[in-house]
Design an enzyme around this catalytic site. Structure first.
Site, PDB file in Angstrom:
ATOM      1  N   CYS A  81      65.796  15.226 -17.274  1.00 23.36           N
ATOM      2  CA  CYS A  81      64.838  14.119 -17.233  1.00 23.36           C
ATOM      3  C   CYS A  81      65.582  12.880 -16.756  1.00 23.36           C
ATOM      4  CB  CYS A  81      64.219  13.871 -18.597  1.00 23.36           C
ATOM      5  SG  CYS A  81      63.137  12.421 -18.598  1.00 23.36           S
ATOM      6  N   CYS A 113      58.604  10.113 -12.388  1.00 20.68           N
ATOM      7  CA  CYS A 113      59.384  11.271 -12.818  1.00 20.68           C
ATOM      8  C   CYS A 113      60.663  11.282 -11.996  1.00 20.68           C
ATOM      9  CB  CYS A 113      58.584  12.557 -12.616  1.00 20.68           C
ATOM     10  SG  CYS A 113      59.507  14.045 -13.050  1.00 20.68           S
TER      11      CYS A 113
HETATM   12  N1  LIG Z   1      60.174  12.674 -16.602  1.00 19.95           N
HETATM   13  C1  LIG Z   1      61.335  13.469 -16.301  1.00 19.95           C
HETATM   14  C2  LIG Z   1      61.077  14.856 -15.933  1.00 19.95           C
HETATM   15  C3  LIG Z   1      60.695  15.686 -17.083  1.00 19.95           C
HETATM   16  C4  LIG Z   1      60.543  17.083 -16.620  1.00 19.95           C
HETATM   17  C5  LIG Z   1      59.735  17.867 -17.522  1.00 19.95           C
HETATM   18  N2  LIG Z   1      58.339  17.541 -17.470  1.00 19.95           N
HETATM   19  C6  LIG Z   1      59.975  19.347 -17.299  1.00 19.95           C
HETATM   20  O1  LIG Z   1      60.760  19.749 -16.438  1.00 19.95           O
HETATM   21  O2  LIG Z   1      59.376  20.104 -18.059  1.00 19.95           O
HETATM   22  C7  LIG Z   1      62.209  12.836 -15.268  1.00 19.95           C
HETATM   23  O3  LIG Z   1      62.211  11.625 -15.168  1.00 19.95           O
HETATM   24  O4  LIG Z   1      62.958  13.538 -14.602  1.00 19.95           O
END
Ligand SMILES: N[C@H](CCC[C@H](N)C(=O)O)C(=O)O
Length: 291
Positions: free
Chosen positions: A67, A215
């Protein structure tokens, strides 16, 4: 905290052997005040030479390997506490190096992307993961098709579109694509538009969460996929609804993400139940001042 609007609960678990239970995470995610995209649980280091072991928990209680936005939040919290600027974290996906800069922005070395179908993983062999056969909408006129797929520690699919990324019903397609049988470990699903050889605009449906304002690992996934398909160079500004990150795919194959993190409020949390008590604003402000 938040990282470009990605909602993050940073939880200090260094003084306990307890773990945040998935039920507790789901309770917190459902609360209007504690609603989050990821929990970053900071545990004591498991490996000599690292500063912490970080467990990443999605809003549905599942665990993620990476993350990016949450890692910047952890760096800012620990930098405020210790006065240090460089950190090494261990996660399920391995070691991460991160650094806070003088201007307050934070860079995280997100490691090397992996492109083979087994590593992403995909359920069947695709020799070329720059564009795989997968589409949504009518067969003869798909709305989205041929995503690039990549692992940034966690699985990502990036659909390339022309025009406004906001005009696609990602809230409807997201759940279908996240859970598509081609992705045995599910996937984070993004739609991206290339706006110049050094910029992208994108939106992401996150695995285990849903639509988020940003993300970090998806921004990395889109940047390397854009460079790999010759849509852009190896350094790009990636704009998401919550803000812009700079992604550099270095010549040594490491992907470095740079962007902000923002503290919002603090409190105390029961990792078993998700019960919490918010600090009084003055108290949390004072805590912040003394780090
Ligand atoms: N918010 C995160 C990603 C989370 C990923 C998650 N949702 C998964 O792979 O299950 C980021 O900034 O990289």
């Amino acid at each position: 905290m938040n990282g470009c609007g990605n909602e993050i609960l940073v939880v200090d678990m260094r003084e306990t052997d307890a773990r945040i239970r998935p039920e507790a995470a789901r309770t917190l995610a459902a609360g209007p005040e504690t609603h989050f995209d990821q929990i970053m649980a900071i545990h004591r280091p498991a490996t000599p030479g690292t500063d912490a072991y970080v467990r990443i928990i999605n809003a549905d209680g599942s665990e993620a390997e990476a993350c990016g936005n949450g890692t910047r939040c952890v760096v800012q919290a620990l930098a405020a506490e210790t006065g240090r600027t460089g950190f090494t974290f261990e996660t399920r996906a391995g070691l991460l190096l991160a650094e806070e800069h003088a201007d307050g922005t934070i860079s995280v070395d997100m490691g090397k992307p992996r492109f083979s179908w087994q590593d992403i993983p995909l359920a069947e062999e695709f020799r070329d993961t720059r564009a795989i056969e997968l589409q949504i909408g009518p067969i003869e006129a798909p709305v989205l098709h041929s995503p690039s797929v990549v692992s940034m520690g966690n699985p990502h699919a990036v659909f390339w579109v022309k025009g406004d990324v906001g005009s696609y019903a990602l809230d409807r397609f997201g759940p279908i694509l996240e859970n598509h049988p081609i992705f045995p470990e599910r996937a984070n699903v993004s739609i991206a538009e290339v706006t110049s050889p050094s910029s992208l605009i994108m939106r992401t449906w996150e695995r285990g969460v849903g639509l988020t304002r940003a993300c970090g690992s998806a921004a990395c996934a889109a940047a390397v996929s854009a460079a790999r398909t010759r849509r852009t160079g190896r350094e790009v500004a990636v704009t998401q609804p919550g803000g812009t990150l700079t992604i550099l795919w270095r010549d040594d194959d490491h992907v470095v993400m740079t962007g902000p993190a923002e503290w919002e409020w603090s409190g105390r949390l029961d990792p078993e139940t998700g019960d919490y008590l918010r600090d009084a604003p003055a108290e949390s402000h004072a805590e912040r001042e003394i780090g």
